[in-house]
Every structure is written in C-alpha cells, then in structure tokens.
Design an enzyme around this catalytic site. Sequence first.
Site, PDB file in Angstrom:
ATOM      1  N   ASN A  67     -24.430  71.804  18.231  1.00 48.48           N
ATOM      2  CA  ASN A  67     -24.627  72.924  19.150  1.00 48.48           C
ATOM      3  C   ASN A  67     -25.975  72.815  19.867  1.00 48.48           C
ATOM      4  OD1 ASN A  67     -23.876  75.252  20.460  1.00 48.48           O
ATOM      5  ND2 ASN A  67     -24.135  76.612  18.718  1.00 48.48           N
ATOM      6  N   HIS A 122     -24.471  85.861  16.486  1.00 42.72           N
ATOM      7  CA  HIS A 122     -23.158  85.456  16.011  1.00 42.72           C
ATOM      8  C   HIS A 122     -22.310  86.644  15.580  1.00 42.72           C
ATOM      9  CE1 HIS A 122     -24.703  81.285  15.840  1.00 42.72           C
ATOM     10  NE2 HIS A 122     -23.425  80.947  15.872  1.00 42.72           N
TER      11      HIS A 122
END
Length: 500
Positions: free
Chosen positions: A350, A386
């Site tokens: 990521n 998140h």
Amino acid sequence: MRKGSRRESSSSTAAAVVAKVHAGSRRPFPPVSKMAAPMLRELSDKLGSSEPAVRLILSILIGYPFALLYRQFLFRRDPCLIHVFHALSGLGLAAFNFGSQLFHSVACVLVQFLMLRLMGRTVTGMVSSFLFQMMYLLLGYYYTATDQYDIKWTMPHCVLTLKLVGLAFDYYDGGKDPETLSSEQKKSALLSVPSFLEVCGFSYFYGGFLVGPQFTLRSYQSLVNGELTDCPGERPNSIFPAIKRFSLGLVCLSIYTIGSPSFPDSYLLSEQFEAQPFWYRCLYIIIWGKITLYKYVSCWVIAEGVCILSGLGYNGRDAAGVALWDACANMKVWQYETTPLFTGTIAAFNTNTNAWVARHVFKRLKFLGNKMASQAATLFFLAIWHGLHSGYLVCFSLELIIVVAERQALALVRDSPALTRLSHSPVVYPVTYVLQQTVHWLFMGYPLIPFCLFTWDKWVKVYTSIYFCGHVLFLSSLLVMPYLRRALVPRKKGSEKKEQ
C-alpha cells in the site's frame, strides 16, 4: 456551538449530512443494471464469492476499456471533455456498485470544491476540509458498521477522503513561499484554484476511484494535458507495461480465489481450530495471513494497470533512459514476496497510501518535536481512517511495537561485530533467512487477526488460543534488548573514559 467556530461547524455539518442521508436511504435504491443482476448472482455463486465482491472486481476491470477509450479518442483533446468523461465513468462505476448511495461522494466533492473557493488558502480552510471529510467518513462507518467485512459505499469513500483532504493541503501549500516547501510539496502544490470539472474528474477518475491509488491533482492535470507520455505529443507506449501488471494482478487474484475458501476467517473462531496443536494454529495463521493479503494486492495491482494504460503511471525515465511506469504503484510485489523484514513488507505494501500519510500527516507533525510521537499519531490516524472497530487500533498498535522491536534488533546486529560476522556467514545465512521468513510471516498474520475480525471478543479469542505469543515476544524483546546491547556491543573509548 460558538459562533465563528469553523472547526465545530465543519464537523457538525458532516454529521448532519450523513445522518440525513442515512435516514432517507435505509432502503437505498438497488445498484444499476438490474438486467445483469441474475448473471452476476450466477457468476458469484460459481466463484464462491459475494455479489458485491464480483461487482467490485468487474468495476476495476472495466477501467481498462475506459482507459483505451481515453487513449483512442480523448488524448490531448479539450480538457473539459476529458473531465466530463472521467467524472461520468467514475459515477457510473459508483452507481453500478452502490446505487443511490453515490450521493455521499457527490456531496463531499461539492463541499470540498466550495471550501476551496470560499475559504481560500487559509489554515481555517485546510483544517475545516480535514475535519469535514474525516467526520463524514467516520459517521459513515458508524451508521453502516457490521461485525464483518462488507463492500459498501464507505470503501471507495475512504480513498476519496484522502484525495479531497490532500487536495485542500496542496491548495494551501500553493500559497506558501516556494523556498519553504519540500521537494514533494513543490511537485504537488496548486498554484491556482481548480475548476469544479477538474475536481470531479480528479475525484472520479476510473483508475483510482474504487480502491486507489492516491495521486495528486497536479499529476491528474498533467494526464489531461497529455504530458504523461514517454513520446512527447503522442500516446504513451504503456500497453505492454499495463498488460504485465494486469497479468500479475490476475495471478494474485487467482491465488486468493483458490486459497481463501480453504483458509476462511471463520475457522479461526471455531472449536476445531482451538482443538488443534499450537504449531498447527501458528501455521494456519501464516498461510491464512498470506492468502488474505492477496485480496488487497490483486485489486491494487490490477488498478495500477489501468493507471499505466491511461498514462497516469508514467514516472519519467531512469538513468539509462528507460521509461518508468511506477508513479501509481501501490505494491512492490517482488520486495513484498522476498523481504524477511517487517519494515520491508510495510514499505512494499500500500505504498501510495503510505506516501500520502507520510507527506500530509507524519511530516506535518514535526511541531511535536518527537519522531516516535509523530509515528504513533500517524498510525492512530491510519487506524481510524480504516474504521471504528477496536481491531484496527490493535493492528496498528502492534505494527508500531513490531517495527520498533525489529529496528532495535537490526541495530544490535549492525553494531555487534560477532553478530555481523554470523549474519553474513554463507553457511548460516540460508538457515537464518528461512527462520526469519517463518517468524516474519507468522507475525505479519498476527496483527492481521484483529484487522480482519474487527471486534474485541473475536480477536481476543484467537489471541488467547495462541497464548498472545506475539505480544509476549515483541514486548519481551523491547525489555531485553538494552541488556543484550550491553553484553554484545563493545563500548566506545569515549564512553569508557566518561564512566571512569
């Protein structure tokens, strides 16, 4: 609420908008393409996957035809026409996946544009943008949260949130003295306010709307102007590099599709798992964690191919004059597969999001005066970005502990002549590499447990079944490492004199 408190105003506005939309959309319109719904259900049944997951992967793949259309008919054409094409294609993907809930993204894009126009290059505008976008996302998590992973409108919205917050930061940086900006900030700083069409095209660009990657408005403007090409004035020679990433993405997707049914999350919570011996439970977590991460790897690599095909992935040329196509790379796959280090895996995983967080969060926390405090605050931001489940906080807390412990261990090996010689021994190295990889992947899966299981009752149950071995190992290493340094690292002459 106090008058003139723009920070409070932006947060309450986000809460009001999300609550109103949620109240009016408890029965949202179904996604578009009703005629295709039976086919999608049949396909998802054959693949053993959910219909939203099939819609998502199809939407990522549809980016390739969109990129071909852009290359063939819109390259170096009227920018307004390109913005409209990108905006409508992204909105179409949003409607295909989430139906009328695409309103959430439209509302946030509109509010962000108005903030840029009305608040200008001010600290108030930048902070208000951050608070509004983050509060909208967190309230979306609050209203839609379940105890399992669902593909819903908040999934692409978390990507959009970073895009819009970064847009506000880059616009603010554009008003600063260039001498005060870092090299990264100079590349991304906006010298003028973008148009509404530009913001829409940037926000809904089909190559990055659903799962990323992150890119700046300056990069998007270069794409629209036809500047991101290895052949100036002509379409980029990016078809073959795009096919390579597409093929690699399909391999990763196949590994996940084939492997995930044999290693489901639910087995971790079963009585059968608890009945297995300790070594088996650890081995299961190693394989489960590896396969689970391919879910993210496959989506990112396939989406990167779309960006490369359009030209957005062009990153100049290397010293040998070879064109680079890694500007939108979210995965360094070879490093990810071969590194035996936790820090190596984190650096390969990521990467675009990590770069965004480093540029807009970590480096802007210099005023704290403590690198560890900045890193902890950055990981806390990543956790709440998140979601609101406790598992995210536990996951990123463990990441911080593991990284600190590994850095101390590497420093010990580097500073100890005996350990340095041992680590470089051609006889010992293969053995230590295999052992290190085993430990590495066991404890890469270890923090993934709360990340995937979300709620404390689930991840505590799994950790209890393996005796919290990761917590014990890494916290113990942090306590023992100073004593090992005293025993294995020779003291410098200067320090000996001071002690005398």
